[in-house]
Structures are given as C-alpha cells and as structure tokens.
Design an enzyme around this catalytic site. Sequence first.
Site, short mmCIF file in Angstrom:
data_model
loop_
_atom_site.label_atom_id
_atom_site.label_comp_id
_atom_site.label_asym_id
_atom_site.label_seq_id
_atom_site.Cartn_x
_atom_site.Cartn_y
_atom_site.Cartn_z
N GLU A 1 14.32 -15.43 0.29
CA GLU A 1 14.75 -16.48 1.21
C GLU A 1 13.72 -17.60 1.27
OE1 GLU A 1 15.30 -15.04 5.19
OE2 GLU A 1 16.50 -13.36 4.43
N ASP B 1 0.83 -1.20 0.00
CA ASP B 1 0.00 0.00 0.00
C ASP B 1 0.88 1.26 0.00
OD1 ASP B 1 -2.80 1.03 0.42
OD2 ASP B 1 -1.85 1.93 2.18
C1 GLC Z 1 -4.23 2.97 -0.72
C2 GLC Z 1 -5.48 2.15 -0.60
C3 GLC Z 1 -6.59 3.05 -0.20
C4 GLC Z 1 -6.24 3.68 1.11
C5 GLC Z 1 -4.91 4.42 1.04
C6 GLC Z 1 -4.39 4.77 2.39
O1 GLC Z 1 -4.32 3.87 -1.76
O2 GLC Z 1 -5.73 1.47 -1.78
O3 GLC Z 1 -7.80 2.35 -0.12
O4 GLC Z 1 -7.22 4.60 1.48
O5 GLC Z 1 -3.93 3.61 0.46
O6 GLC Z 1 -3.94 3.62 3.04
#
Ligand code: GLC
Length: 536
Positions: A269, A220
Amino acid sequence: MTQELAPDVHDRSAGRHTGWWRSAVIYQVYVRSFADGNGDGNGDLPGARARLPYLKDLGVDAVWLTPFYASPQADGGYDVADYRAVDPMFGTLTDIDDLVRDAHALDLRVIVDLVPNHCSDQHEWFKQALREGPGSPLRERFHFRPGKGEQGELPPNDWNSLFGGPAWTRVEAEGDGEWFLHLFAPEQPDFNWEHPAVRDEFRSILRFWLDLGVDGFRIDVAHGLVKAAGLPDIGHNVEMGLLNTDELPFFDQDGVHEIYRDWRSILDEYPGERIAVAEAWTPTLERSARYLRPDELHQAFNFEYVMAGWDAAELRRIIDETLAAMAPVDAPATWVLSNHDVVRHRTRYGSLPRARAAALLMLALPGSTYLYQGEELGLPEVTDLPDSVRQDPSFFRDNGQEGLRDGCRVPIPWGGDRPSYGFGASEGSWLPQPARWQDLSVQAQTGDPGSTLELYRAALRLRRELPGLGDGELEWLEAPEGVLAFARPGFVCTVNLGAAEAEMAAPGEVALSSEPVVVRGGLVRIPADSCIWWAV
Ligand code: GLC
C-alpha cells in the site's frame, strides 16, 4: 510529532526503478555497538545518524538497524516492551525520524527490526495478563497453560528454549501456577498468533513505522510465529539453538505464510517498494523459498551459506542449491557472512585473507547481500571477553546455544589509538574493546590501498558500475582443483579456496583482487585464499 507524518513525507523513491532490493547491499547496524552519540558507553541513534555519511561513502544501498525500541535488554533489545517507543538508551522518536530523513537525503534506505514472535515480560499486555490471573482473556494473547503432574509442577510439553532449559516458566503467584511459553529467554513470552488482537496489533505496528518512513523490516524469528495446533510434544531430545533446522512443532509451520501475505498487502500500500526480509531458519532452502513467493516477503537470509565452511565444493553446492531454490518463486538470493548472532567470518574461516576473499566472492554472486558492521574493517571475533561483562542470555542458561554472541558485538573502532577508538564512550564502552584495535579502525584503514576497508569500498563501487553484478545469472567455468570460477555478463570471478597457489588462463583484465596478483603471458597465479574480479 512523528505519528502525524503523512505516509509519503519521507518518500523520495516513489516512481523510481523497481526491485531495488534484488541487488541491494544492506549494512547491518547493531545500534548499541556502532557509534555512541552521548558518551554513555552505548551506541545510539544520534551516533548512527552522524555516521551515515560513512555508510554512503562505503557504498551500501540501505541500513538495517537492530532493535532500538523500549526494552529491558534481557536479549539485546529483542525483548520489546513497547513497539512504538524508542528506548532512552538509544534516543527518542525524533532521533529515529531524523535518522530516516538524513538517510533518505543521502539516498540510503532504512530497514528496522520487527520482533513479532515474542515481546518482553515488561510489555503492558503481558504484565496485565499476569496480574489478571488464570482464565483471563488477556492470557489468550500468549501461551499460558496448566502444568502436567499431580500439582501441575511439570511443564505443559517437552519443548526447550533456544537459550537452554525448558521453554516454559511457571507463574509463581499464589493461586496461579500456570506456565507460559518462551522459545527464548523467560523474559521473552511468545505471542499467540491465533489471537486476532495479536494480528491487529502487528498490522498497526507495521503502519506506525511505515508512516514514519522506514523502507522495510527485518522480521525476527519469522519462522516461529505459528505453533502446531495443540502444542504437541516433540517426543525426542533435540539439541536446541538458533541454528537448529530440524522439523519442529514451533518452527516453519505452514500457517506463518498467511501472516506474510497479509503483511505484504500492507507493504504494497505504501509507495517506494517497502520490503521485508525474513530471519527464518528452515530445514531446507526450498522451505526458505516459500517465504519469498510473490505475494509474501522479499528476501530471506541464506543461513546455509553462513554455516558453510571455507570449502570450494561445499560453497559451490550451496550456491547452486540456493539459485535453484529461489528460481521458481523468482526471488533473489540473499547472501550473508556475518551478523550479530554468529562468530565473525574472519574468525570462523580462520584468517583475514580468507575473510577478504569470501567478501569478494559473496559480492559477486547473483542477488542481494547483507554486511555486518565491522566486517569491512576485517574485525575478528573477540574471544577473550571476561565472563563478568558478558550479556548474551544464553550464556547464563545451560544446554542452549553456546552463549557466545557477545564476541561479535564489541563496539566499532573508528579512530584514535586507545579504547574507545572514537566509538564515543567517554569511559568504558558497554563491552570492552581489545587493547590492540587501533590498526583496524576506520581512520587507520582509510586511504591505505591494502586495507580491508578500501577493498570493500572498491568492491561496492565496482558492483554499482559493472552492470553484470547484482541480480541475474551465473555460469560456472572450468577451473583448477580448489578454485571456483564463474562468469556474469562482462565479468568473471575466480576464488582459490585451496591450500596452494593455482594457475589458470587469465579470463580478462584484473578489476579487483583480495591479494596482489601477477598475470604473465596470459596466465594468472591465484594465491591461496584469494579472490580476483575480472572485467571481460
Ligand atoms: C533472533 C535475533 C537474536 C535474538 C533472537 C530472539 O534470532 O537475531 O539476536 O536473540 O532472535 O529474539
């Protein structure tokens, strides 16, 4: 318990062919909206586990599960309070262990979401940092700063949150008054990735899930971890939003790559080719490719493709630029049309025929592909959710991204003729489903050769059978105005993005088409907004 599993207990793939991910079709399960196992209105891990045979039958290679970790859900679980615990709403560690085990037994891989840019304000580290006050070493794991102005009443710099408003919130407690950084909601404080404890903690989190047997991570905000030294002002107004790809002091800094090289060595790993896919919104495709150098990550979502319109010239340009950008790092392209952050492509492109054609086009391109739950049913965006049920944090903050991400997160219709259409909620689902979704359900579409579900099933079957699809090269062919035509070994794809039917010489035998087609006298008439796969 799960933690004690030997690293390779779940690994049934060791020693198999390499590079599975280069051609993989990976299905995104937005856990809260996929299948509800206990009837409380929220999808959960047992619900998802019970639907694995559906995914196997659909023909995907892997499943990406959105965050199911302990979380107050200030941002759909992207506010993690404990990275090693399952939120009770979604189940238990045993449930995820069972899901991974069942998936592997079906020869499906499982990718989990990793949220390293920020945590929840309910994370133990952040709660402690708040308690201990200014000067505490624990505050160094985040970005705490004194404010500007005579009383420190102004934020430390001019950065805004992607969800709207300043990216800084002031600690209210007596005698405190410091500000902390949050690129997203105030409930999502950013980690300070210059701090060794943060780096160590995430190495350990990676190992925790790899030991449990997961096949990879979706990272993310992969482009956000490292901030420019000194947290400099931007100096001008930028319109914030997830889709922003300006050069900014908190995105796509060169320092992030060191982190991914470190993580890659951990992934390597483990047996069975564990992978990582970056969610990185970068200014250019060349910048995205940097995340995919051979000693970094495996895939990066192609957001330029997501943002493109239904336009032959634009799509062709992006396809070419993508393949050209990926070639020097020998990475596969990673195509995607929909996810939990954008308007569903059926609605974005304006019609179901276009959505069907777009799916066939995408699945014919070289590289790997991500599908978002429900696109195989042709689900439209739900555009009329009442404000009272909305949950997207950006909806509640001004001047950020449009705050309409709930409309693509409405629970999946599985069968039956009224809500929750087999989703499993005994009363209402967490987001209400529209009154007329019965014809879109899995049950309603199964066995109907004209349905979108059967189109996806057929396409994924052919994708496995035809050796020319997946990773590889593409060659553009001459085609009428508005039509894109390209060849892969033993295969041709023709898609008509124009407003009118187009006629051209049939390049082979029709293998699959998004609309009925007629081939006569060696000529094919390709309906507007349709795509044909040809076996050559
Ligand atoms: C990413 C996720 C989104 C979230 C953001 C903050 O873009 O896909 O849904 O709100 O990160 O974590």
